[in-house]
Design a protein around this motif. Sequence first.
Motif, PDB file in Angstrom:
ATOM      1  N   ARG A   9     -15.408  -2.694  13.143  1.00  0.00           N
ATOM      2  CA  ARG A   9     -15.965  -4.136  12.705  1.00  0.00           C
ATOM      3  C   ARG A   9     -15.013  -4.684  11.602  1.00  0.00           C
ATOM      4  O   ARG A   9     -15.147  -5.677  11.634  1.00  0.00           O
ATOM      5  CB  ARG A   9     -17.428  -3.643  12.263  1.00  0.00           C
ATOM      6  N   TYR A  10     -13.958  -4.170  11.072  1.00  0.00           N
ATOM      7  CA  TYR A  10     -13.171  -4.863  10.307  1.00  0.00           C
ATOM      8  C   TYR A  10     -12.043  -4.963  10.662  1.00  0.00           C
ATOM      9  O   TYR A  10     -11.114  -5.919  10.075  1.00  0.00           O
ATOM     10  CB  TYR A  10     -12.886  -3.598   9.166  1.00  0.00           C
ATOM     11  N   LYS A  86     -13.671  -3.444  23.013  1.00  0.00           N
ATOM     12  CA  LYS A  86     -13.864  -4.622  22.769  1.00  0.00           C
ATOM     13  C   LYS A  86     -14.244  -5.598  24.037  1.00  0.00           C
ATOM     14  O   LYS A  86     -14.790  -6.473  23.910  1.00  0.00           O
ATOM     15  CB  LYS A  86     -12.475  -5.143  22.105  1.00  0.00           C
ATOM     16  N   SER A  96     -23.731  -0.626  21.274  1.00  0.00           N
ATOM     17  CA  SER A  96     -23.791   0.274  20.325  1.00  0.00           C
ATOM     18  C   SER A  96     -23.119   1.543  21.053  1.00  0.00           C
ATOM     19  O   SER A  96     -23.613   1.827  22.280  1.00  0.00           O
ATOM     20  CB  SER A  96     -25.018   0.704  19.567  1.00  0.00           C
TER      21      SER A  96
END
Length: 428
Positions: A9-10, A86, A96
């Motif tokens: 997520r980063y 991705k 998820s």
Amino acid sequence: MKLDTSHMRYLTNEDFQVLSAVERGSINHEVVPTSLIHQLSGLRSLSGTNRSIGDLAKLKLVSKLRNAKYDGYRLTYNGIDYMALKTMLNRDSLYSVGNTIGVGKESDIYKVSDKNGVEKVMKIHRLGRTSFHTVRNNRDYLRKNSKNGANWMFLSKLAAAKEYQFMSLLHSRGFRVPEPFDHSRHIIIMELIKGFPMTRLRKHQNVPKLYSDLMKFILELGNSGLIHCDFNEFNIMIKDKLDGSDPNDTGFIVIDFPQCISIQHQDASFYFQRDVDCIRRFFKKKMKYEPKTDSTLLDTDGFGDGYKYPYPDFERDVKRQDNLDELLQASGYTKKHPGDRDLEDAVQGMRDAEYHSSDEEEDAEIPEGYDSDADEYYDSEEYDNEDSEEESDEGAEEEENERIIEALSTGVGNLKMDSLGNYILEDD
């Protein structure tokens, strides 16, 4: 290898651009030069590329090779994991990632879900583990694509793509396999089967029928042109609960298909029999069931008790009804259809029969004007006249073509075109 998605997520879009550049550069480079990474990433500043490379290296998504002759990086399994995830996130086939539900000799299995909360299974191919280094030699689609130095990451992509093709086609043809949903690089998303591997099965509501259905699956797959090659209790799932809509449903689902071969494979009979023996051995040892042979029975729609045969035989039972091995280019498949080989064998048989003709036919007097190839008589003089007429017509046609070419190059005025678009020369 453990899948860690906590840092995903980063990562920025620039980080994924650099990661994609390393992946693309890996096609032709074991270690991708930093300058090439910057060029392929499309980022404007070299400093931005270097910053992303540093961040990716800290997360172990790319790595340096010790004692490399130039400054460069290569993709890690964590890096290709992030690239595949991705891609499937962008397609909305994955939202998820849950817990691990299985670890095999060549793959890791995870429970995942999509954006609607539907639970699915994610299979990550991990070829190259120490216990499974022979896979490259056992599967020809890996062997012919693996040059010296070809990495296991690339071979994992090939294996995943092959399995996705097999499952997609088999599911569309009604075979009892999981429904595949998506595929990217070395990862496959497929239907979650709520059940357990057959290796844990100790009792069943209808053991003889389960045995017969499994044998029929092997035969139906063979009739479609394929052999599973790893058909055993570890690659067969048994559902926890049956929905009751079909009383004849024995609740099995077959998984794991990247090693399938064609029935035209030179060792097809051996692998077919090995699949059959694996099921027979399991039912005899774990389920205490071993069908007996009764040649007086006539029913051949199944196998085991109550049927004519206790198990299928490759030479006796496999009759091609479909060409899935051709559509999937399975290992061992040859472009020539079996019917073509039968025709060639028949022609060769006629040639052999002609070659081994009797002495009387060889010594018989051949009439004048008889052509052994055409198998008919002809008038030699008439035949020669026909040849001379054809040759003269061909010569006139060639002369006419030369005149037309000369007219086109010199621009003479007597060159016309007929209704069919052909050039003709008018007489002066």
